[in-house]
Scaffold this active site. Structure first.
Site, short mmCIF file in Angstrom:
data_model
loop_
_atom_site.label_atom_id
_atom_site.label_comp_id
_atom_site.label_asym_id
_atom_site.label_seq_id
_atom_site.Cartn_x
_atom_site.Cartn_y
_atom_site.Cartn_z
CB CYS A 1 -0.93 -0.01 1.20
SG CYS A 1 -1.96 1.47 1.30
CB CYS B 1 -0.64 2.59 4.01
SG CYS B 1 -2.10 1.86 3.28
CG ASP B 2 3.20 1.37 4.41
OD1 ASP B 2 2.75 1.84 5.46
OD2 ASP B 2 3.00 0.19 4.05
#
Ligand code: NAP
Length: 321
Positions: free
Chosen positions: A137, A140-141
């Site tokens: 992701c 997300c990261d």
């Protein structure tokens, strides 16, 4: 204390398919209950720009779109339940749906809209460094890779979108794809090829993740050319796996018919599964289109079909009396 409730229709999953089913079911006065799951809002909550959901002239954000759907479902009378289903019994009527909280939801009809989750390559080193430099992701990261070099594995829309998104942070993004052409939409490919931060390694796969311990982190990748079998070590600080999705259908294994690839089987031009009264919509059943807008369409169909099923049941029970 756990409790048992009864609804005419329960919807499991809160992506575009689930919310659309809820909106239609609520407007049919069926007082739907939606069990939202671990990631309320589904896959769109971990994307950023959405440009292909009709109705918005400007680029919108995935999480915002899902908030709107949730508000709309609530506004028309859906009961939202923040819980995760761990067991279903479709062998008895009403169906029984058991959640992590211990609560049991009995349902006269059920819409399965559990979506899909990111696939992994299942390399031991990939597992070892998940959360320590290996991710599925970018949204997300990606932020953790400011000024660093990252690798993206895959050649579909997700891989190309993730690569483009990662250029906001990383100094270099290397896309590794097993063929010599992407399957991503043309417009995304053009953006990728125009981006000076992105480099593509064609006809190649990830053989191994290279990392170090204390602290556990990724330092590179072993990349193998699929035609020549030549192996190269490519230094990188992060590796994003973007090789597609698998349907979240395990809960229903052995209870509804599935396709060989694990997607829930439905009747042609219908969301009806092999169990009367159980309908499937969105990415848990659609292995062809897999778009937010097609998921929403299938959610609408599922609610309309559930409504017809419940009406027919009612006629039968009145006749029996
Ligand atoms: P996808 O379209 O199935 O693409 C998966 C990619 O990973 C393919 O390029 C595939 O290679 C590669 N791949 C699969 N298994 C692999 C393996 N074991 N090793 C190496 N590479 C592997 O999946 P996706 O990109 O996640 O997209 C899923 C669906 O969501 C698609 O329908 C997509 O259009 C949609 N989506 C849409 C948007 C949007 O519209 N903005 C954004 C994201 C996703 P091959 O090409 O060789 O098969």
């Amino acid at each position: 204390m756990s409790k048992t409730t009864h609804a005419k229709i329960v919807i499991i999953g809160s992506g575009p398919a689930g919310y659309t089913a809820a909106i239609y079911a609520a407007r049919a006065m069926l007082a739907p209950v939606m069990i939202q799951g671990i990631q309320p809002g589904g896959q769109l909550t971990i994307t950023t720009d959405v440009e292909n959901y009709p109705g918005f002239a400007d680029v919108i954000q995935g999480p915002w779109l899902m908030e709107q759907m949730e508000q709309q479902a609530l506004h028309v009378g859906t009961r939202l339940v923040t819980d995760h289903v761990n067991m279903v019994d479709l062998g008895q009527r009403p169906f029984r749906i058991t959640c992590d909280s211990g609560d049991v939801h009995k349902a006269d009809s059920l819409v399965i809209a559990t979506g899909a989750q990111a696939r992994w390559l299942d390399l031991p080193s990939e597992q070892m460094f998940r959360g320590h430099g290996v991710s599925a992701c970018a949204t997300c990261d990606g932020f953790f890779y400011k000024g660093k070099d990252v690798i993206v594995i895959g050649g579909g829309n997700t891989a190309v979108e993730e690569a483009l998104f990662l250029t906001n942070f990383a100094s270099k993004v290397i896309v590794v794809h097993r063929r010599d052409a992407f399957r991503a939409e043309r417009i995304l490919q053009e953006r990728l090829f125009r981006n000076p931060k992105i480099e593509v390694i064609w006809n190649s796969v990830l053989d191994d993740v290279l990392g170090s311990e204390n602290p556990r982190k990724v330092i590179g990748a072993v990349i193998r050319h699929v035609k020549t079998s030549a192996v190269t070590e490519v230094p990188a600080d992060g590796i994003f796996i973007a090789i597609g999705h698998s349907p979240a259908s395990e809960l229903f294994a052995g209870q509804v018919e599935m396709k060989p690839n694990g997607y829930i089987k439905t009747a042609p031009f219908s969301t009806a599964t092999s169990v009367p009264g159980v309908f499937a919509a969105g990415d848990v059943t659609d292995d062809v289109y897999r778009q937010a807008v097609t998921a929403a369409g299938l959610g609408c169909m599922a609610a309309l079909e559930a409504e017809r099923f419940l009406a027919a049941q009612h006629v039968e029970s009145v006749a029996a009396e």
